[in-house]
Design a protein around this motif. Structure first.
Motif, mmCIF file in Angstrom:
data_model
loop_
_atom_site.group_PDB
_atom_site.id
_atom_site.type_symbol
_atom_site.label_atom_id
_atom_site.label_comp_id
_atom_site.label_asym_id
_atom_site.label_seq_id
_atom_site.Cartn_x
_atom_site.Cartn_y
_atom_site.Cartn_z
ATOM 1 N N THR A 387 0.834 -1.201 0.000
ATOM 2 C CA THR A 387 0.000 0.000 0.000
ATOM 3 C C THR A 387 0.869 1.251 0.000
ATOM 4 O O THR A 387 0.616 2.203 -0.745
ATOM 5 N N VAL A 388 1.917 1.258 0.822
ATOM 6 C CA VAL A 388 2.827 2.402 0.853
ATOM 7 C C VAL A 388 3.575 2.522 -0.472
ATOM 8 O O VAL A 388 3.701 3.616 -1.032
ATOM 9 N N LEU A 389 4.050 1.407 -0.991
ATOM 10 C CA LEU A 389 4.808 1.424 -2.243
ATOM 11 C C LEU A 389 3.992 2.030 -3.372
ATOM 12 O O LEU A 389 4.496 2.848 -4.156
ATOM 13 N N HIS A 390 2.732 1.667 -3.470
ATOM 14 C CA HIS A 390 1.904 2.156 -4.572
ATOM 15 C C HIS A 390 1.659 3.655 -4.486
ATOM 16 O O HIS A 390 1.393 4.312 -5.497
ATOM 17 N N LEU A 391 1.766 4.221 -3.283
ATOM 18 C CA LEU A 391 1.601 5.669 -3.141
ATOM 19 C C LEU A 391 2.714 6.440 -3.835
ATOM 20 O O LEU A 391 2.495 7.546 -4.327
ATOM 21 N N VAL A 392 3.919 5.881 -3.867
ATOM 22 C CA VAL A 392 5.055 6.592 -4.464
ATOM 23 C C VAL A 392 5.517 5.978 -5.778
ATOM 24 O O VAL A 392 6.449 6.477 -6.399
ATOM 25 N N ASP A 393 4.874 4.902 -6.203
ATOM 26 C CA ASP A 393 5.202 4.278 -7.485
ATOM 27 C C ASP A 393 3.920 3.726 -8.082
ATOM 28 O O ASP A 393 3.477 2.635 -7.741
ATOM 29 N N GLY A 394 3.338 4.521 -8.979
ATOM 30 C CA GLY A 394 2.063 4.128 -9.566
ATOM 31 C C GLY A 394 2.142 2.877 -10.404
ATOM 32 O O GLY A 394 1.108 2.270 -10.715
#
Length: 507
Positions: A387-394
């Motif tokens: 979830t955190v990763l997707h916030l900064v890497d679409g």
């Protein structure tokens, strides 16, 4: 190798770059099991207290000192729990206790021989190893109690023993090869290290401050490895709560900040995993395109955990305001990432040469792991990180990308006759604010972490039969007696408690 910083694809989140970074930073500290340092610390203090109490059962020579220390308030325990030598003593004691090989507690020996009439700590919260250093220097005053490894000046034979052990652990952490003595940091090293910590806390106010709090000692060293000069490393088991780094990492605040984030995130995860495993199958292997051979599932999680933190840092650097740039200088236009090992698929194809590429690959492999390979905490850990990763890497995979598997089948109903009884003797430490109870039974000398459901069931195993247990649990949990939910909660908990050896059946 230098490579251009990747585009993160932030607009796909529907948030502005700065809002996405702020949200990611907050989420990195939101999970109560892995992200919230206060909760991680509370569990580790409970584990520490329980461990000392269990050690006291096995070592009469220092039992009173161990029990007295276990009852100390947190502010007096911290300098002991996070001291590199003392933490190593404690962890080694617990391992030997579990393996049935403990004869005398090394931690207890320290308490008896070192403390004597000395207080556990002084008002400045100086721990035992820090007390040996001259000059005594804090790494980043105002942001935490981490201290710098300078020259050791023992005051007496017990101090000499402590200092010798610290240097043994230092050498063990560096591994085989010619031993390198610690490098005494220059005033410029100290200033840049402090600026790096302040930069990290500025860019990531939540996560930056959080990882810094898991670092106790910072030492400077030089070391040649098979992959080139050592840049930085976290101590982990060999040198707990410690970071070692080359002085060259302090040539500018950005390099220092990245090193502290890297190693501090490892130490934070080290503390979190002490109180909650994430994998069931420790032998599960994952191929790594940029490395020869494969990694265990837990190593994949450790690497992904760091890469997610790093990508948030990079996104925060790109979105840094003018005040940050004016104070610390402009962020680097490129990242330095280690080369893929020669002969690997990544080396041959020229792939996996950025942090983003590696994070995406690791995320995909986590999603592809069999359901049964992970614990409940492991699934939670994966959802949180992705979830955190997707916030900064679409372009990164999301938790929803996992194939839609059917919900786990309901647990088989436990079929037991007779009565259920808690085993004795046990030691326990309750964490009501976290809904957890940690229990150590004298027979196996192992610690078991119970959630609120299993804690309730455990407390009710006082000679009741299974039907009475279900009725009492329904009443305690405010659920309908005879419901499938009650049956599932009780069945799962009883199965876990029986497997852990915490309850027995009679009759």
């Amino acid at each position: 190798m230098w490579s251009e910083l990747p585009s993160t694809g932030l607009p796909s989140t529907g948030l502005s770059s700065s809002d996405a970074v702020a949200r990611a930073d907050t989420l990195l500290c939101a999970d109560r099991q892995f992200g919230d340092s206060a909760a991680v610390g509370e569990r580790n203090y409970a584990r520490f207290r329980l461990g000392l109490t269990m050690l006291a059962r096995r070592d009469d020579t220092c039992a009173q000192a161990l029990r007295t220390t276990a009852a100390e308030p947190e502010e007096r325990l911290r300098p002991l729990l996070f001291d590199p030598v003392l933490r190593h003593c404690f962890e080694d004691d617990i391992l030997r206790l579990e393996n049935g090989t403990l004869e005398r507690s090394a931690f207890g020996r320290y308490l008896v021989e070192y403390r004597g009439e000395r207080p556990v700590t002084d008002p400045s919260s100086v721990g035992p190893c820090e007390g040996l250093t001259q000059p005594r220097r804090r790494a980043w005053p105002g942001l935490g109690n981490a201290w710098l490894l300078t020259e050791l000046k023992p005051r007496d034979p017990v101090d000499e023993m402590l200092g010798e052990r610290l240097m043994e652990l230092y050498r063990d952490a560096l591994g085989d090869g010619p031993a390198q003595v610690p490098v005494n940091p220059t005033s410029a090293d100290r200033a840049t290290l402090r600026e790096g910590a302040e930069l990290l806390a500025s860019l990531m106010p939540a996560a930056g401050a959080s990882v810094l709090g898991h670092i106790t000692m910072v030492g400077f060293t030089r070391r040649q490895t098979q992959e080139g000069p050592l840049q930085s490393m976290s101590g982990g088991d060999p040198l707990p709560s410690s970071v070692l780094m080359a002085p060259e990492r302090c040539t500018n605040p950005w390099l220092a900040a990245e090193s502290l984030l890297h190693e501090g995130s490892h130490l934070k995860l080290f503390d979190a995993l002490r109180t909650g495993s994430v994998v069931r199958n420790a032998t599960e292997r994952v191929p790594i395109p940029w490395r020869i051979g494969s990694w265990t599932a837990i190593r994949v999680f450790v690497a992904l955990h760091f890469y997610v933190h790093l990508l948030v840092f990079q996104a925060a650097a790109a979105a840094a305001d003018e005040a940050v740039r004016k104070r610390f200088g402009p962020p680097p236009a490129a990242e330095v990432i280690d080369e893929p090992s020669p002969g690997t698929p990544a080396a041959l194809r020229g792939s996996h040469r950025t942090s983003a590429e590696r994070a995406r690959y690791l995320a995909e492999r986590v999603l592809a792991l069999p359901e049964e390979a992970l614990t409940e905490n492991g699934h939670r850990f994966a959802r949180w990180l992705l979830t955190v990763l997707h916030l900064v890497d679409g372009d990164a995979p999301t938790p929803q990308d996992r194939a839609e598997t059917a919900a786990r089948p309901p647990s088989a109903t436990v079929s037991l006759t007779g009565v259920l009884q808690r085993v004795t003797p046990v030691d326990a430490c309750a964490l009501p604010s976290l809904g957890q109870l940690v229990v150590g039974d004298a027979a196996s000398a192992r610690m078991h972490w119970l959630n609120s459901r299993s804690w309730t069931v455990y407390s009710l195993c006082d000679g009741r039969d299974l039907d009475s247990l279900r009725t009492a649990y329904a009443d305690a949990a405010g659920l309908s007696a005879g419901s499938a939910e009650v049956d599932r909660h009780v069945s799962d908990s009883v199965r876990q408690l029986v497997a852990a050896g915490l309850i027995t059946r009679r009759g």
